[in-house]
Design a protein around this motif. Structure first.
Motif, PDB file in Angstrom:
ATOM      1  N   ALA A 120       0.830  -1.207   0.000  1.00 22.91           N
ATOM      2  CA  ALA A 120       0.000   0.000   0.000  1.00 22.91           C
ATOM      3  C   ALA A 120       0.862   1.254   0.000  1.00 22.91           C
ATOM      4  O   ALA A 120       0.478   2.286  -0.572  1.00 22.91           O
ATOM      5  CB  ALA A 120      -0.929   0.003   1.216  1.00 22.91           C
ATOM      6  N   ALA A 121       2.030   1.179   0.634  1.00 21.16           N
ATOM      7  CA  ALA A 121       2.914   2.342   0.698  1.00 21.16           C
ATOM      8  C   ALA A 121       3.393   2.736  -0.696  1.00 21.16           C
ATOM      9  O   ALA A 121       3.355   3.924  -1.066  1.00 21.16           O
ATOM     10  CB  ALA A 121       4.112   2.034   1.602  1.00 21.16           C
ATOM     11  N   GLU A 122       3.845   1.772  -1.494  1.00 24.72           N
ATOM     12  CA  GLU A 122       4.321   2.100  -2.835  1.00 24.72           C
ATOM     13  C   GLU A 122       3.186   2.604  -3.715  1.00 24.72           C
ATOM     14  O   GLU A 122       3.382   3.518  -4.522  1.00 24.72           O
ATOM     15  CB  GLU A 122       5.014   0.893  -3.466  1.00 24.72           C
ATOM     16  N   GLU A 123       2.009   2.025  -3.582  1.00 24.87           N
ATOM     17  CA  GLU A 123       0.874   2.492  -4.372  1.00 24.87           C
ATOM     18  C   GLU A 123       0.498   3.918  -3.989  1.00 24.87           C
ATOM     19  O   GLU A 123       0.163   4.741  -4.847  1.00 24.87           O
ATOM     20  CB  GLU A 123      -0.320   1.562  -4.180  1.00 24.87           C
ATOM     21  N   LEU A 124       0.563   4.231  -2.699  1.00 25.82           N
ATOM     22  CA  LEU A 124       0.267   5.590  -2.240  1.00 25.82           C
ATOM     23  C   LEU A 124       1.261   6.581  -2.831  1.00 25.82           C
ATOM     24  O   LEU A 124       0.879   7.665  -3.288  1.00 25.82           O
ATOM     25  CB  LEU A 124       0.308   5.642  -0.712  1.00 25.82           C
ATOM     26  N   VAL A 125       2.537   6.231  -2.845  1.00 25.28           N
ATOM     27  CA  VAL A 125       3.554   7.126  -3.403  1.00 25.28           C
ATOM     28  C   VAL A 125       3.367   7.272  -4.910  1.00 25.28           C
ATOM     29  O   VAL A 125       3.532   8.363  -5.465  1.00 25.28           O
ATOM     30  CB  VAL A 125       4.966   6.620  -3.066  1.00 25.28           C
ATOM     31  N   ARG A 126       3.011   6.182  -5.592  1.00 28.41           N
ATOM     32  CA  ARG A 126       2.760   6.281  -7.037  1.00 28.41           C
ATOM     33  C   ARG A 126       1.615   7.255  -7.318  1.00 28.41           C
ATOM     34  O   ARG A 126       1.722   8.111  -8.205  1.00 28.41           O
ATOM     35  CB  ARG A 126       2.446   4.903  -7.620  1.00 28.41           C
ATOM     36  N   ARG A 127       0.511   7.116  -6.594  1.00 24.27           N
ATOM     37  CA  ARG A 127      -0.620   8.028  -6.798  1.00 24.27           C
ATOM     38  C   ARG A 127      -0.214   9.472  -6.515  1.00 24.27           C
ATOM     39  O   ARG A 127      -0.606  10.399  -7.232  1.00 24.27           O
ATOM     40  CB  ARG A 127      -1.792   7.646  -5.887  1.00 24.27           C
ATOM     41  N   THR A 128       0.575   9.663  -5.468  1.00 26.60           N
ATOM     42  CA  THR A 128       1.021  11.006  -5.113  1.00 26.60           C
ATOM     43  C   THR A 128       1.865  11.625  -6.216  1.00 26.60           C
ATOM     44  O   THR A 128       1.642  12.769  -6.619  1.00 26.60           O
ATOM     45  CB  THR A 128       1.818  10.961  -3.797  1.00 26.60           C
ATOM     46  N   LEU A 129       2.836  10.872  -6.713  1.00 24.26           N
ATOM     47  CA  LEU A 129       3.734  11.419  -7.726  1.00 24.26           C
ATOM     48  C   LEU A 129       3.040  11.611  -9.067  1.00 24.26           C
ATOM     49  O   LEU A 129       3.399  12.515  -9.831  1.00 24.26           O
ATOM     50  CB  LEU A 129       4.965  10.527  -7.869  1.00 24.26           C
ATOM     51  N   VAL A 130       2.045  10.793  -9.373  1.00 26.82           N
ATOM     52  CA  VAL A 130       1.261  11.024 -10.591  1.00 26.82           C
ATOM     53  C   VAL A 130       0.542  12.364 -10.484  1.00 26.82           C
ATOM     54  O   VAL A 130       0.529  13.157 -11.435  1.00 26.82           O
ATOM     55  CB  VAL A 130       0.255   9.875 -10.811  1.00 26.82           C
ATOM     56  N   ARG A 131      -0.083  12.615  -9.335  1.00 34.51           N
ATOM     57  CA  ARG A 131      -0.777  13.892  -9.138  1.00 34.51           C
ATOM     58  C   ARG A 131       0.195  15.061  -9.223  1.00 34.51           C
ATOM     59  O   ARG A 131      -0.109  16.096  -9.813  1.00 34.51           O
ATOM     60  CB  ARG A 131      -1.494  13.897  -7.789  1.00 34.51           C
ATOM     61  N   MET A 132       1.371  14.900  -8.625  1.00 34.27           N
ATOM     62  CA  MET A 132       2.340  15.984  -8.650  1.00 34.27           C
ATOM     63  C   MET A 132       2.912  16.194 -10.042  1.00 34.27           C
ATOM     64  O   MET A 132       3.177  17.328 -10.450  1.00 34.27           O
ATOM     65  CB  MET A 132       3.471  15.703  -7.655  1.00 34.27           C
ATOM     66  N   CYS A 133       3.099  15.118 -10.799  1.00 34.12           N
ATOM     67  CA  CYS A 133       3.579  15.247 -12.176  1.00 34.12           C
ATOM     68  C   CYS A 133       2.592  16.046 -13.007  1.00 34.12           C
ATOM     69  O   CYS A 133       2.981  16.885 -13.827  1.00 34.12           O
ATOM     70  CB  CYS A 133       3.790  13.860 -12.779  1.00 34.12           C
ATOM     71  N   ALA A 134       1.295  15.808 -12.778  1.00 37.34           N
ATOM     72  CA  ALA A 134       0.260  16.507 -13.550  1.00 37.34           C
ATOM     73  C   ALA A 134       0.271  18.004 -13.305  1.00 37.34           C
ATOM     74  O   ALA A 134      -0.086  18.791 -14.178  1.00 37.34           O
ATOM     75  CB  ALA A 134      -1.115  15.935 -13.211  1.00 37.34           C
ATOM     76  N   ARG A 135       0.695  18.420 -12.115  1.00 41.32           N
ATOM     77  CA  ARG A 135       0.660  19.841 -11.786  1.00 41.32           C
ATOM     78  C   ARG A 135       2.056  20.432 -11.572  1.00 41.32           C
ATOM     79  O   ARG A 135       2.201  21.513 -11.020  1.00 41.32           O
ATOM     80  CB  ARG A 135      -0.159  20.029 -10.500  1.00 41.32           C
ATOM     81  N   TRP A 136       3.091  19.719 -12.026  1.00 42.00           N
ATOM     82  CA  TRP A 136       4.465  20.095 -11.693  1.00 42.00           C
ATOM     83  C   TRP A 136       4.812  21.518 -12.125  1.00 42.00           C
ATOM     84  O   TRP A 136       5.560  22.217 -11.443  1.00 42.00           O
ATOM     85  CB  TRP A 136       5.435  19.104 -12.335  1.00 42.00           C
ATOM     86  N   ARG A 137       4.287  21.952 -13.257  1.00 40.63           N
ATOM     87  CA  ARG A 137       4.623  23.291 -13.748  1.00 40.63           C
ATOM     88  C   ARG A 137       4.169  24.383 -12.793  1.00 40.63           C
ATOM     89  O   ARG A 137       4.718  25.488 -12.804  1.00 40.63           O
ATOM     90  CB  ARG A 137       3.971  23.521 -15.117  1.00 40.63           C
ATOM     91  N   GLY A 138       3.164  24.101 -11.973  1.00 40.56           N
ATOM     92  CA  GLY A 138       2.655  25.117 -11.066  1.00 40.56           C
ATOM     93  C   GLY A 138       3.174  25.012  -9.646  1.00 40.56           C
ATOM     94  O   GLY A 138       2.788  25.802  -8.788  1.00 40.56           O
ATOM     95  N   VAL A 139       4.046  24.037  -9.382  1.00 40.50           N
ATOM     96  CA  VAL A 139       4.561  23.861  -8.019  1.00 40.50           C
ATOM     97  C   VAL A 139       5.704  24.841  -7.770  1.00 40.50           C
ATOM     98  O   VAL A 139       6.676  24.863  -8.529  1.00 40.50           O
ATOM     99  CB  VAL A 139       5.066  22.409  -7.814  1.00 40.50           C
ATOM    100  N   PRO A 140       5.625  25.666  -6.719  1.00 43.17           N
ATOM    101  CA  PRO A 140       6.733  26.578  -6.404  1.00 43.17           C
ATOM    102  C   PRO A 140       8.015  25.792  -6.162  1.00 43.17           C
ATOM    103  O   PRO A 140       8.036  24.872  -5.346  1.00 43.17           O
ATOM    104  CB  PRO A 140       6.257  27.283  -5.116  1.00 43.17           C
ATOM    105  N   ARG A 141       9.073  26.128  -6.861  1.00 38.76           N
ATOM    106  CA  ARG A 141      10.297  25.340  -6.793  1.00 38.76           C
ATOM    107  C   ARG A 141      11.016  25.452  -5.450  1.00 38.76           C
ATOM    108  O   ARG A 141      11.869  24.614  -5.125  1.00 38.76           O
ATOM    109  CB  ARG A 141      11.247  25.744  -7.932  1.00 38.76           C
ATOM    110  N   ASP A 142      10.687  26.455  -4.666  1.00 36.71           N
ATOM    111  CA  ASP A 142      11.308  26.572  -3.350  1.00 36.71           C
ATOM    112  C   ASP A 142      10.456  25.911  -2.268  1.00 36.71           C
ATOM    113  O   ASP A 142      10.774  26.004  -1.083  1.00 36.71           O
ATOM    114  CB  ASP A 142      11.560  28.039  -2.996  1.00 36.71           C
ATOM    115  N   ASP A 143       9.363  25.251  -2.652  1.00 33.39           N
ATOM    116  CA  ASP A 143       8.478  24.649  -1.660  1.00 33.39           C
ATOM    117  C   ASP A 143       7.927  23.313  -2.156  1.00 33.39           C
ATOM    118  O   ASP A 143       6.798  22.941  -1.831  1.00 33.39           O
ATOM    119  CB  ASP A 143       7.317  25.620  -1.374  1.00 33.39           C
ATOM    120  N   VAL A 144       8.746  22.590  -2.923  1.00 30.31           N
ATOM    121  CA  VAL A 144       8.281  21.339  -3.510  1.00 30.31           C
ATOM    122  C   VAL A 144       7.949  20.321  -2.427  1.00 30.31           C
ATOM    123  O   VAL A 144       6.913  19.647  -2.475  1.00 30.31           O
ATOM    124  CB  VAL A 144       9.336  20.768  -4.475  1.00 30.31           C
ATOM    125  N   ASP A 145       8.820  20.184  -1.423  1.00 27.59           N
ATOM    126  CA  ASP A 145       8.616  19.176  -0.387  1.00 27.59           C
ATOM    127  C   ASP A 145       7.260  19.336   0.294  1.00 27.59           C
ATOM    128  O   ASP A 145       6.585  18.347   0.581  1.00 27.59           O
ATOM    129  CB  ASP A 145       9.725  19.238   0.655  1.00 27.59           C
TER     130      ASP A 145
END
Length: 322
Positions: free
Chosen positions: A38-63
Motif C-alpha cells: 500500500a505504501a508504494e501504491e500511495l507514493v505512485r498516486r502522489t507522484l502522478v498527481r504531482m507530475c500533472a501539476r508540476w509546472r505550477g509547483v513553487p520550486r522553493d516549496d516542492v517538499d
C-alpha cells in the motif's frame, strides 16, 4: 534514522525529484499505512498527481506540496477515523521532524488540533517520542523500495494533466456568464432579507438556498470540497487543488464596490463552480448560475447578521454528461 532531506538544485525537474525522493517517500508511506504494498501504491498516486501539476509547483516549496499530497491522499478514504490522523501526526512530527505549525498546514487544521492528536496518539502508542522514533526506524530498516517507475508516473501524469486542462478550459468558458448573472442579481438581493416579520423569515428559510453559518464552520459542499467563512472572507479546501490556486478570497475589495468572483474545481463526475460575492445590502434572495446545460440556482453561505457578502456554489456536470 529519520530520512535525510537531500538538497536539490533550484528548480528540480520532476524526474530528478522522483528519483531522489522515491525511497524517502515510500518509507514515510510505509509508516502511515503499515503495509509495504500500500505504501508504494500511495507514493505512485502522489507522484502522478504531482507530475500533472508540476509546472505550477513553487520550486522553493516542492517538499511541502508533495508531502501534503501524500498525506491527504492517504487520509481521504479514511476520513473521520481519528486513529489515522493521530498516526499521521506522529509520523510527521517524530519521523519527518516537522513542527506542529508545519503539520497544521499539511493537514489543513489548527495547531491545537495537531497537539491534541499527538497527545492522544502517544498515549495510544504507549511510548515516549524517543522510543517511538526507534520503532519507526526498525519498521523501515529492511524496507527495499522497488525502482522508481518513472515512465509510468510520467505517462499517467500527462494524462491527468490533459484531463484537468480540458475540464478547466470548459469550466472557464462556462464561468463567463455566471459572473454576469450574479452581478445582475444584486439589484434583487438586498430587499427581501430585511422585509417582513420573523415568521416570514422562518418560512423563507425552509426553501431558501441561503444558509447562515458560524465563523469557521466547515461545510461540505461537494465530494471532498469544504468551504468556510471567517471575518476576512471565504476559504476553500479542495482535493488536488493546484498549488497556485487562491483558496482564500478576501471580502474587502477596492472601494468596497459590489463584485462577484468565480472559480472552477474538478470533482468526481464533473466540476464545481463557486465564488464570493460582496457589496450587497442584506442576504441574497437568489443567485443563478448559467452554463451550457441551463440555469441553476446556486446555494449560498453567509455569516449571521447579514454582512452583505458570502460564498455561492453550484455543481455542474462534465460536458456531454447528464
Amino acid at each position: 534514522m529519520p530520512p535525510s532531506h537531500a538538497v536539490l538544485p533550484a528548480g528540480p525537474d520532476f524526474a530528478a525529484y522522483a528519483r531522489t525522493h522515491w525511497s524517502r517517500l515510500v518509507a514515510t508511506a510505509r509508516l502511515l499505512t503499515d503495509d509495504a504494498g500500500a505504501a508504494e501504491e500511495l507514493v505512485r498516486r502522489t507522484l502522478v498527481r504531482m507530475c500533472a501539476r508540476w509546472r505550477g509547483v513553487p520550486r522553493d516549496d516542492v517538499d511541502f506540496h508533495v508531502r501534503r499530497c501524500l498525506v491527504r491522499s492517504h487520509l481521504r478514504p479514511l476520513r473521520g477515523r481519528r486513529a489515522a490522523r493521530r498516526r499521521t501526526v506522529l509520523v510527521l512530527r517524530i519521523w519527518e521532524g516537522l513542527a506542529d505549525s508545519e503539520i497544521a498546514q499539511v493537514l489543513g487544521c489548527s495547531v491545537s488540533a495537531v497537539r491534541a492528536h499527538a497527545r492522544h496518539g502517544l498515549k495510544e502508542a504507549g511510548d515516549e517520542p524517543v522510543r517511538l522514533r526507534e520503532r519507526y526506524a526498525r519498521a523501515v530498516e529492511d524496507l527495499v523500495p522497488s525502482e522508481v517507475p518513472l515512465a509510468g508516473l510520467r505517462t499517467r501524469g500527462r494524462l491527468r494533466r490533459r484531463r484537468r486542462l480540458a475540464v478547466t478550459s470548459t469550466a472557464c468558458v462556462a464561468l463567463l456568464t455566471p459572473v454576469t448573472v450574479a452581478l445582475l442579481s444584486v439589484d434583487r438581493i438586498g430587499g427581501g432579507a430585511r422585509d417582513g416579520a420573523s415568521g416570514a423569515r422562518g418560512e423563507r428559510s425552509a426553501t431558501s438556498p441561503v444558509r447562515v453559518v458560524a465563523p469557521g464552520e466547515r461545510v461540505t459542499v461537494a465530494p471532498g470540497v469544504r468551504v468556510w467563512l471567517t471575518a476576512d472572507g471565504g476559504h476553500w479546501s479542495v482535493p488536488d487543488a493546484l498549488p497556485q490556486d487562491d483558496n482564500h478570497l478576501p471580502v474587502d475589495g477596492p472601494g468596497g464596490a459590489a463584485a462577484v468572483s468565480a472559480r472552477a474545481d474538478t470533482v468526481r463526475g464533473g466540476f464545481f463552480l463557486s465564488g464570493l460575492f460582496r457589496g450587497l445590502r442584506g442576504e441574497p434572495g437568489r443567485v443563478e448560475v448559467r452554463t451550457g446545460d441551463g440555469t441553476t440556482t446556486a446555494k449560498v453561505l453567509v455569516l449571521a447578521g447579514s454582512p452583505g457578502w458570502g460564498v455561492w456554489y453550484a455543481p455542474a456536470p462534465l460536458p456531454g454528461r447528464t
